[in-house]
Design an enzyme around this catalytic site. Structure first.
Site, PDB file in Angstrom:
ATOM      1  N   GLY A  12       0.662  -1.127  -0.033  1.00 16.78           N
ATOM      2  CA  GLY A  12       0.097  -0.146   0.138  1.00 16.78           C
ATOM      3  C   GLY A  12       0.758   1.413  -0.043  1.00 16.78           C
ATOM      4  O   GLY A  12       0.395   2.267  -0.565  1.00 16.78           O
ATOM      5  N   SER A  17       0.770   1.644  -5.713  1.00 18.81           N
ATOM      6  CA  SER A  17      -0.540   2.004  -4.824  1.00 18.81           C
ATOM      7  C   SER A  17      -0.729   3.374  -4.839  1.00 18.81           C
ATOM      8  O   SER A  17      -2.038   3.797  -4.616  1.00 18.81           O
ATOM      9  CB  SER A  17      -0.085   1.119  -3.610  1.00 18.81           C
ATOM     10  OG  SER A  17      -0.219  -0.185  -3.715  1.00 18.81           O
ATOM     11  N   ASN A 105      10.034 -13.269  -4.242  1.00 17.13           N
ATOM     12  CA  ASN A 105       8.936 -12.862  -4.282  1.00 17.13           C
ATOM     13  C   ASN A 105       7.944 -14.043  -3.803  1.00 17.13           C
ATOM     14  O   ASN A 105       6.762 -13.983  -3.369  1.00 17.13           O
ATOM     15  CB  ASN A 105       8.565 -12.028  -5.496  1.00 17.13           C
ATOM     16  CG  ASN A 105       9.018 -10.459  -5.442  1.00 17.13           C
ATOM     17  OD1 ASN A 105       9.377 -10.092  -4.323  1.00 17.13           O
ATOM     18  ND2 ASN A 105       9.185  -9.997  -6.517  1.00 17.13           N
ATOM     19  N   ASN A 131       5.237  -8.893  -9.626  1.00 19.60           N
ATOM     20  CA  ASN A 131       6.098  -9.890 -10.326  1.00 19.60           C
ATOM     21  C   ASN A 131       6.994 -11.040  -9.623  1.00 19.60           C
ATOM     22  O   ASN A 131       7.743 -10.718  -8.667  1.00 19.60           O
ATOM     23  CB  ASN A 131       7.225  -9.099 -11.328  1.00 19.60           C
ATOM     24  CG  ASN A 131       6.385  -8.303 -12.160  1.00 19.60           C
ATOM     25  OD1 ASN A 131       5.537  -9.119 -13.183  1.00 19.60           O
ATOM     26  ND2 ASN A 131       6.653  -7.049 -12.859  1.00 19.60           N
ATOM     27  N   ASP A 159       0.254  -4.947 -20.563  1.00 21.21           N
ATOM     28  CA  ASP A 159       0.873  -5.333 -22.130  1.00 21.21           C
ATOM     29  C   ASP A 159      -0.233  -4.923 -22.921  1.00 21.21           C
ATOM     30  O   ASP A 159      -0.096  -4.636 -24.045  1.00 21.21           O
ATOM     31  CB  ASP A 159       0.956  -6.685 -21.789  1.00 21.21           C
ATOM     32  CG  ASP A 159       1.976  -7.123 -20.589  1.00 21.21           C
ATOM     33  OD1 ASP A 159       3.169  -6.504 -20.621  1.00 21.21           O
ATOM     34  OD2 ASP A 159       1.511  -7.547 -19.770  1.00 21.21           O
ATOM     35  N   HIS A 187       3.438 -12.486 -18.339  1.00 23.64           N
ATOM     36  CA  HIS A 187       3.804 -11.054 -18.290  1.00 23.64           C
ATOM     37  C   HIS A 187       5.494 -11.057 -18.129  1.00 23.64           C
ATOM     38  O   HIS A 187       5.888 -10.637 -17.308  1.00 23.64           O
ATOM     39  CB  HIS A 187       3.170 -10.455 -16.968  1.00 23.64           C
ATOM     40  CG  HIS A 187       3.547  -9.014 -16.771  1.00 23.64           C
ATOM     41  ND1 HIS A 187       3.453  -7.872 -17.833  1.00 23.64           N
ATOM     42  CD2 HIS A 187       4.640  -8.612 -16.016  1.00 23.64           C
ATOM     43  CE1 HIS A 187       4.055  -6.878 -17.444  1.00 23.64           C
ATOM     44  NE2 HIS A 187       4.566  -7.272 -16.447  1.00 23.64           N
TER      45      HIS A 187
HETATM   46  P1  NAD Z   1       7.395  -0.591  -4.739  1.00 20.14           P
HETATM   47  O1  NAD Z   1       8.577  -1.109  -4.411  1.00 20.14           O
HETATM   48  O2  NAD Z   1       7.199   0.767  -4.869  1.00 20.14           O
HETATM   49  O3  NAD Z   1       6.467  -1.002  -4.056  1.00 20.14           O
HETATM   50  C1  NAD Z   1       6.180  -2.478  -3.450  1.00 20.14           C
HETATM   51  C2  NAD Z   1       5.659  -2.246  -1.826  1.00 20.14           C
HETATM   52  O4  NAD Z   1       5.515  -3.393  -1.433  1.00 20.14           O
HETATM   53  C3  NAD Z   1       6.772  -1.734  -0.979  1.00 20.14           C
HETATM   54  O5  NAD Z   1       6.019  -0.366  -0.281  1.00 20.14           O
HETATM   55  C4  NAD Z   1       7.009  -2.766   0.007  1.00 20.14           C
HETATM   56  O6  NAD Z   1       7.235  -2.567   1.347  1.00 20.14           O
HETATM   57  C5  NAD Z   1       5.760  -3.660  -0.084  1.00 20.14           C
HETATM   58  N1  NAD Z   1       5.851  -5.177   0.372  1.00 20.14           N
HETATM   59  C6  NAD Z   1       6.757  -5.956  -0.301  1.00 20.14           C
HETATM   60  N2  NAD Z   1       6.488  -7.058   0.464  1.00 20.14           N
HETATM   61  C7  NAD Z   1       5.451  -6.950   1.067  1.00 20.14           C
HETATM   62  C8  NAD Z   1       4.582  -8.208   1.761  1.00 20.14           C
HETATM   63  N3  NAD Z   1       5.179  -9.231   2.125  1.00 20.14           N
HETATM   64  N4  NAD Z   1       3.293  -7.464   2.102  1.00 20.14           N
HETATM   65  C9  NAD Z   1       3.033  -6.480   1.863  1.00 20.14           C
HETATM   66  N5  NAD Z   1       3.544  -5.245   1.368  1.00 20.14           N
HETATM   67  C10 NAD Z   1       4.929  -5.769   0.823  1.00 20.14           C
HETATM   68  O7  NAD Z   1       7.060  -1.339  -6.127  1.00 20.14           O
HETATM   69  P2  NAD Z   1       5.929  -1.051  -7.143  1.00 20.14           P
HETATM   70  O8  NAD Z   1       6.707  -0.281  -8.280  1.00 20.14           O
HETATM   71  O9  NAD Z   1       4.696  -0.608  -6.741  1.00 20.14           O
HETATM   72  O10 NAD Z   1       5.688  -2.441  -8.024  1.00 20.14           O
HETATM   73  C11 NAD Z   1       4.965  -3.385  -7.289  1.00 20.14           C
HETATM   74  C12 NAD Z   1       5.243  -4.798  -7.775  1.00 20.14           C
HETATM   75  O11 NAD Z   1       4.379  -4.736  -9.255  1.00 20.14           O
HETATM   76  C13 NAD Z   1       6.723  -5.044  -8.242  1.00 20.14           C
HETATM   77  O12 NAD Z   1       6.680  -6.506  -8.142  1.00 20.14           O
HETATM   78  C14 NAD Z   1       6.635  -4.885  -9.889  1.00 20.14           C
HETATM   79  O13 NAD Z   1       7.462  -5.412 -10.521  1.00 20.14           O
HETATM   80  C15 NAD Z   1       5.187  -5.120 -10.417  1.00 20.14           C
HETATM   81  N6  NAD Z   1       4.822  -4.732 -11.394  1.00 20.14           N
HETATM   82  C16 NAD Z   1       3.922  -5.409 -12.179  1.00 20.14           C
HETATM   83  C17 NAD Z   1       3.300  -5.008 -13.287  1.00 20.14           C
HETATM   84  C18 NAD Z   1       2.391  -5.940 -14.183  1.00 20.14           C
HETATM   85  O14 NAD Z   1       1.919  -5.311 -15.317  1.00 20.14           O
HETATM   86  N7  NAD Z   1       2.002  -7.126 -13.901  1.00 20.14           N
HETATM   87  C19 NAD Z   1       3.675  -3.853 -13.917  1.00 20.14           C
HETATM   88  C20 NAD Z   1       4.439  -2.842 -13.130  1.00 20.14           C
HETATM   89  C21 NAD Z   1       4.943  -3.220 -11.680  1.00 20.14           C
HETATM   90  C1  LMR Z   2       6.146  -3.629 -16.364  1.00 23.37           C
HETATM   91  O1  LMR Z   2       5.734  -4.595 -17.236  1.00 23.37           O
HETATM   92  O2  LMR Z   2       6.212  -2.464 -16.672  1.00 23.37           O
HETATM   93  C2  LMR Z   2       6.458  -4.330 -15.122  1.00 23.37           C
HETATM   94  O3  LMR Z   2       6.191  -5.594 -15.253  1.00 23.37           O
HETATM   95  C3  LMR Z   2       7.900  -3.928 -14.539  1.00 23.37           C
HETATM   96  C4  LMR Z   2       8.798  -4.913 -15.148  1.00 23.37           C
HETATM   97  O4  LMR Z   2       9.483  -5.356 -14.433  1.00 23.37           O
HETATM   98  O5  LMR Z   2       8.838  -5.119 -16.623  1.00 23.37           O
END
Ligand code: NAD
Ligand code: LMR
Length: 325
Positions: A12, A17, A105, A131, A159, A187
């Site tokens: 969060g 978030s 993760n 991810n 995507d 992804h």
């Molecule tokens: P971020 O590091 O800014 O935020 C992640 C937050 O999660 C941090 O505040 C951290 O303290 C918290 N966290 C970590 N472990 C936790 C747990 N066990 N329980 C609760 N909170 C926890 O990262 P972000 O940029 O917000 O990205 C989050 C995730 O989303 C990453 O894995 C990123 O690669 C992924 N992502 C996925 C996509 C997609 O298309 N699927 C796109 C962008 C990012």
């Molecule tokens: C994205 O697609 O932007 C995220 O999954 C971040 C990454 O690691 O590619």
């Protein structure tokens, strides 16, 4: 007024978030007549930052936001939730591949899958954003034996939206002119953005662009877009990821009106993809349920790409098998 729905968001205080929770609270997730109670989970070290996010949510005076729970306890976060947006995970940094994140993760999602199993509403709809999203969703699903596996999904909507935007720019049309876009598979950089069935303002997309552009420009650009954003921003995509997460749950809950969307869901064997693998398919949604679009012809060019991304997902699944006990 409808009864409030409890929506959990993990991570969060993270960067995704910081866009996502405001969009949810404003009504973009479940519509303008659905009150929401946000249940935000964070790591103990980030609780102070999470408090700040909650203060800003308060300061928006959102009429639909009927409560905010901030916690580092997974039971408190997941009790009675109807939606779980699992964002919290370590993001990829410059030069890192998703595989590097698998095991670290993965452990988060065994714990959270078990907690969903024990405390969430029995119909909870789960979207994994963190991810490697498909395999994390697989881990959560396998860790929650009492819940319907169909309710565990991972995000490929970003995507999908990237693909719409690339094709719209290439053809000089509006994104809303484009129908039947598909992202298949993981992804990751093996995903297959597929315009075989896509139409642009009623015309076959393939009649408007040449095969060289599809194979050597469109597909790699969409596959590598996450890495390109990381290179440009020094951080992974955040606002666009939040936007896609809202699209994913919104359409799952409220319907896609016959339009195709992309969602990574447990395979039911469609298109020869092994059952249970969390794989992105062409999907339509209605009445809170999703269905995989059936009956598409898969030519050799597509089959090679479907298989490549399937193989990667099977490798990821093997790499985390021991986490599932
Ligand atoms: P971020 O590091 O800014 O935020 C992640 C937050 O999660 C941090 O505040 C951290 O303290 C918290 N966290 C970590 N472990 C936790 C747990 N066990 N329980 C609760 N909170 C926890 O990262 P972000 O940029 O917000 O990205 C989050 C995730 O989303 C990453 O894995 C990123 O690669 C992924 N992502 C996925 C996509 C997609 O298309 N699927 C796109 C962008 C990012
Ligand atoms: C994205 O697609 O932007 C995220 O999954 C971040 C990454 O690691 O590619």
């Amino acid at each position: 007024m409808k009864k409030p729905v409890r929506v959990a968001v993990t991570g969060g205080a993270g960067q995704i978030s910081y866009s996502l929770v405001f969009a949810i609270a404003s009504g973009q997730l479940l519509g303008p007549d659905q009150p929401i109670i946000l249940q935000l989970l964070e790591m103990p070290v980030a609780m102070e930052a999470l408090k700040g996010v909650a203060m800003e949510l308060d300061d928006c005076a959102f009429p639909l936001l009927h409560g905010i729970v901030t916690t580092d306890d997974v039971k408190t976060a997941f009790t009675d939730i109807e939606y779980a947006l699992l964002v919290g995970a370590k993001p990829r940094g410059p030069g890192m591949e998703r595989n590097d994140l698998l095991r670290d993760n993965g452990k988060i999602f065994t714990t959270q899958g078990k907690a969903l199993n024990d405390y969430a509403n029995r119909n909870v709809k789960v979207l994994v954003v963190g991810n490697p999203a498909n395999t994390n969703a697989y881990i959560a699903m396998r860790s929650a034996p009492d819940l319907n596996p169909k309710n565990f999904t991972a995000m490929t909507r970003l995507d999908h939206n990237r693909a719409l935007s690339q094709l719209s720019a290439k053809t000089g049309t509006k994104v809303t002119d484009i129908k039947k876009m598909v992202i298949w598979g993981n992804h990751s950089s093996t995903q297959y953005p597929d315009i075989t069935n896509t139409t642009v303002a009623g015309k076959a997309a393939k009649s408007l662009v040449d095969q060289n552009w599809i194979a050597n420009d469109f597909i790699p650009t969409v596959q590598q877009r996450g890495a390109a954003i990381i290179k440009a921003r020094g951080k992974s995509s955040a606002a666009s990821a939040a936007n896609a997460a809202v699209d994913h749950i919104h359409d799952w809950a409220l319907g896609s009106n016959g339009e195709w969307v992309s969602m990574a869901v447990p395979s039911d064997g469609s298109y020869g993809i092994p059952e249970g693998l969390i794989y992105s398919f062409p999907i339509t949604t209605a009445n809170g349920e999703y269905s995989i679009v059936q009956g598409l012809e898969i030519d050799e060019f597509s089959r090679d790409r479907l298989t490549k991304t399937q193989n990667e997902l099977e490798e990821e699944r093997s790499a985390i098998a021991d986490l599932l006990g």
